[in-house]
Design a protein around this motif. Structure first.
Motif, PDB file in Angstrom:
ATOM      1  N   GLY A 179      10.349  13.672  10.282  1.00  0.00           N
ATOM      2  CA  GLY A 179      10.347  14.905  11.004  1.00  0.00           C
ATOM      3  C   GLY A 179       9.104  15.639  10.447  1.00  0.00           C
ATOM      4  O   GLY A 179       8.063  15.274  10.399  1.00  0.00           O
ATOM      5  N   GLU A 180       9.568  17.077  10.206  1.00  0.00           N
ATOM      6  CA  GLU A 180       8.414  17.896   9.579  1.00  0.00           C
ATOM      7  C   GLU A 180       8.189  17.721   8.228  1.00  0.00           C
ATOM      8  O   GLU A 180       7.072  18.072   7.610  1.00  0.00           O
ATOM      9  N   LYS A 181       8.993  17.051   7.633  1.00  0.00           N
ATOM     10  CA  LYS A 181       9.206  17.045   6.086  1.00  0.00           C
ATOM     11  C   LYS A 181       8.168  15.778   5.775  1.00  0.00           C
ATOM     12  O   LYS A 181       8.256  14.496   6.114  1.00  0.00           O
ATOM     13  N   GLU A 182       7.463  16.073   4.509  1.00  0.00           N
ATOM     14  CA  GLU A 182       6.515  14.940   3.981  1.00  0.00           C
ATOM     15  C   GLU A 182       7.036  14.726   2.675  1.00  0.00           C
ATOM     16  O   GLU A 182       6.984  15.611   1.794  1.00  0.00           O
ATOM     17  N   PHE A 183       7.089  13.660   2.199  1.00  0.00           N
ATOM     18  CA  PHE A 183       7.364  13.129   0.770  1.00  0.00           C
ATOM     19  C   PHE A 183       6.023  12.055   0.421  1.00  0.00           C
ATOM     20  O   PHE A 183       5.625  11.251   1.247  1.00  0.00           O
ATOM     21  N   VAL A 184       5.741  12.075  -0.873  1.00  0.00           N
ATOM     22  CA  VAL A 184       4.878  10.859  -1.591  1.00  0.00           C
ATOM     23  C   VAL A 184       5.775  10.485  -2.705  1.00  0.00           C
ATOM     24  O   VAL A 184       6.354  10.889  -3.422  1.00  0.00           O
ATOM     25  N   VAL A 185       5.732   9.021  -2.384  1.00  0.00           N
ATOM     26  CA  VAL A 185       6.350   8.151  -3.369  1.00  0.00           C
ATOM     27  C   VAL A 185       5.255   7.428  -4.198  1.00  0.00           C
ATOM     28  O   VAL A 185       4.398   6.663  -3.504  1.00  0.00           O
ATOM     29  N   ARG A 186       5.329   7.345  -5.427  1.00  0.00           N
ATOM     30  CA  ARG A 186       4.366   6.849  -6.370  1.00  0.00           C
ATOM     31  C   ARG A 186       5.158   5.745  -7.107  1.00  0.00           C
ATOM     32  O   ARG A 186       6.325   6.133  -7.923  1.00  0.00           O
ATOM     33  N   ASP A 236      -1.396   4.683   0.465  1.00  0.00           N
ATOM     34  CA  ASP A 236      -1.901   3.345   0.664  1.00  0.00           C
ATOM     35  C   ASP A 236      -1.323   2.951   1.897  1.00  0.00           C
ATOM     36  O   ASP A 236      -1.650   2.180   2.807  1.00  0.00           O
ATOM     37  N   ALA A 237       0.217   3.530   2.337  1.00  0.00           N
ATOM     38  CA  ALA A 237       0.801   3.166   3.629  1.00  0.00           C
ATOM     39  C   ALA A 237       1.742   4.284   3.812  1.00  0.00           C
ATOM     40  O   ALA A 237       2.237   5.074   2.789  1.00  0.00           O
ATOM     41  N   THR A 238       1.966   4.617   5.038  1.00  0.00           N
ATOM     42  CA  THR A 238       2.942   5.563   5.397  1.00  0.00           C
ATOM     43  C   THR A 238       3.829   5.379   6.280  1.00  0.00           C
ATOM     44  O   THR A 238       3.563   4.508   7.308  1.00  0.00           O
ATOM     45  N   PHE A 239       5.266   5.507   5.889  1.00  0.00           N
ATOM     46  CA  PHE A 239       6.320   5.425   7.030  1.00  0.00           C
ATOM     47  C   PHE A 239       6.719   6.592   7.838  1.00  0.00           C
ATOM     48  O   PHE A 239       6.698   7.675   7.010  1.00  0.00           O
ATOM     49  N   THR A 240       6.677   6.477   9.040  1.00  0.00           N
ATOM     50  CA  THR A 240       6.990   7.749   9.973  1.00  0.00           C
ATOM     51  C   THR A 240       8.225   7.572  10.901  1.00  0.00           C
ATOM     52  O   THR A 240       8.626   6.172  11.242  1.00  0.00           O
ATOM     53  N   GLY A 241       9.049   8.458  10.624  1.00  0.00           N
ATOM     54  CA  GLY A 241      10.379   8.394  11.558  1.00  0.00           C
ATOM     55  C   GLY A 241      11.387   9.325  11.405  1.00  0.00           C
ATOM     56  O   GLY A 241      11.127  10.400  10.491  1.00  0.00           O
ATOM     57  N   GLU A 285       1.871  16.218   0.932  1.00  0.00           N
ATOM     58  CA  GLU A 285       1.102  15.564   1.823  1.00  0.00           C
ATOM     59  C   GLU A 285       0.972  13.930   1.839  1.00  0.00           C
ATOM     60  O   GLU A 285       0.742  13.540   0.740  1.00  0.00           O
ATOM     61  N   THR A 286       1.060  13.324   2.863  1.00  0.00           N
ATOM     62  CA  THR A 286       1.014  11.921   2.832  1.00  0.00           C
ATOM     63  C   THR A 286      -0.467  11.456   2.871  1.00  0.00           C
ATOM     64  O   THR A 286      -0.670  10.141   2.809  1.00  0.00           O
ATOM     65  N   SER A 287      -1.209  12.149   3.153  1.00  0.00           N
ATOM     66  CA  SER A 287      -2.759  11.675   3.364  1.00  0.00           C
ATOM     67  C   SER A 287      -3.158  11.165   1.834  1.00  0.00           C
ATOM     68  O   SER A 287      -2.528  11.713   0.797  1.00  0.00           O
ATOM     69  N   GLY A 288      -3.883   9.883   1.838  1.00  0.00           N
ATOM     70  CA  GLY A 288      -4.109   9.594   0.687  1.00  0.00           C
ATOM     71  C   GLY A 288      -3.242   8.388   0.283  1.00  0.00           C
ATOM     72  O   GLY A 288      -3.450   7.802  -0.925  1.00  0.00           O
TER      73      GLY A 288
END
Lengths: 216, 216
Positions: free
Chosen positions: A146-153, A170-175, A165-168
DNA sequence: CGGCATCCGGGAAGATACTG
DNA sequence: CAGTATCTTCCCGGATGCCG
């Protein structure tokens, strides 16, 4: 503002009794859960905790501030808004939250048709991450729920989750949040849209193992 | 008797939210703590939870029964009394209790001058047991804390605690609950009276290590 | 006496409206 | 947006009484 101690204290030096004095009030643990992945504004918290009333949220936050679990601070200009942030010690409750949550999911009464919260699924990633399967893997994954973005390292068999922000990545999951459960725990790769390095994304989805449902 | 669902449910599939629905009511976790080491009578629970009222205890127990956490059963004659006993799944909350309790003890507000409960100290033994230090050790230890008796079995680096007669133990510790803390965690061997095999008793007292107080 | 049920008062939580 | 203010509801705590 100093809030008077809301519930009578237990006359018990036990750590559990003290934990209840710290976080035992209604909504308390859920407010903390929302703060696990970074600072949040009052209205964010209110939006993410459907059913909480502003007055109860105000109470919990100021009690937590008094108790050293949460800090209130103002973001630097131009944002200049107030945010609530868990302290170091406050964040350390994560392990207890995970243990408690995993235990409760084994309840026959658990209703999995209820709405799923974004923080909740991101925490479930940490709860069910298998560090052995992650050996030698290093990546940044983005999640757009949704509106919320998380980064997992992921690095050195460790997983770290924060809002950002998910920019940068390696891969992004959306849904939707439920999609995360489907993809990571039920092997349904189509429940989220994937962008970026597919090999990394696929490998990441294999790093989780749900505990066997106890015989009971 | 069916007790009406006391508090409105959270509209959230998260395990933590469900945990709060299961054990979030006042006194709930402390009642469960008292059941960790074996079945107990209503009046035992009331005596061990100073401040709880009979009506609240009745409520918590029957809610827990409805939710599958506790079972009510009648001891065989000649005892023929009702006892409350945690189910298998109910007992599994122990890990969460330990994590939560250890976290709360790091609170600056924790008041260690409050009375110490027998179940609480016995649980702290499980919480701080160092299985590495227990390798190759096998023994039965008795604890007599006031009227309450516990048996601790150590074997294969595992510790097991339950209520029961101390007769037949390799060594028995007698004294107040606080004495257990002194002896096991603070190296003050005289805070409990020791009978039986002194070598076993001494070795046992060395098997606990408190986590380092976090820097905070 | 153990194991509750009942009644009552206080106070926390919920609902809604409102304000700086 | 970030909370107050007010009103209502209902849970908790305390006292008392019942009943095998």
């Amino acid at each position: 503002m100093k809030v008077t101690e809301s519930r009578r204290e237990f006359d018990d030096a036990c750590g559990i009794a003290h934990a209840l004095e710290l976080i035992g009030e209604r909504w308390g643990l859920l407010v903390l859960r929302e703060l696990l992945f970074g600072p949040r504004r009052f209205s964010d918290l209110k939006a993410d905790l459907p059913g909480i009333t502003p007055s109860v949220l105000t109470q919990r936050l100021s009690e937590f501030e008094d108790r050293g679990l949460v800090r209130k601070s103002r973001l630097p200009p131009p944002a200049s808004v107030w945010v609530y942030e868990a302290t170091e010690w406050g964040l350390d409750i994560e392990a207890a939250l995970i243990t408690l949550g995993c235990w409760a999911l084994r309840s026959p009464r658990h209703d999995s048709t209820k709405p799923v919260n974004a923080s909740s699924v991101m925490l479930s990633l940490k709860a069910n991450f298998d560090s052995v399967k992650a050996q030698g893997f290093r990546a940044r994954l983005g999640f757009r729920l949704g509106e919320k973005e998380f980064v997992v390292r992921v690095e050195d068999g460790e997983i770290e989750v924060r809002r950002g922000e998910t920019s940068g990545a390696d891969a992004t999951f959306t849904g939707a949040p439920t999609g995360v459960v489907e993809v990571m725990f039920r092997g349904a790769p189509d429940a989220l849209a994937i962008e970026g390095d597919m090999a990394i994304a696929r490998r990441f989805t294999e790093m989780f193992s749900l505990p066997a449902k106890a015989a009971q």
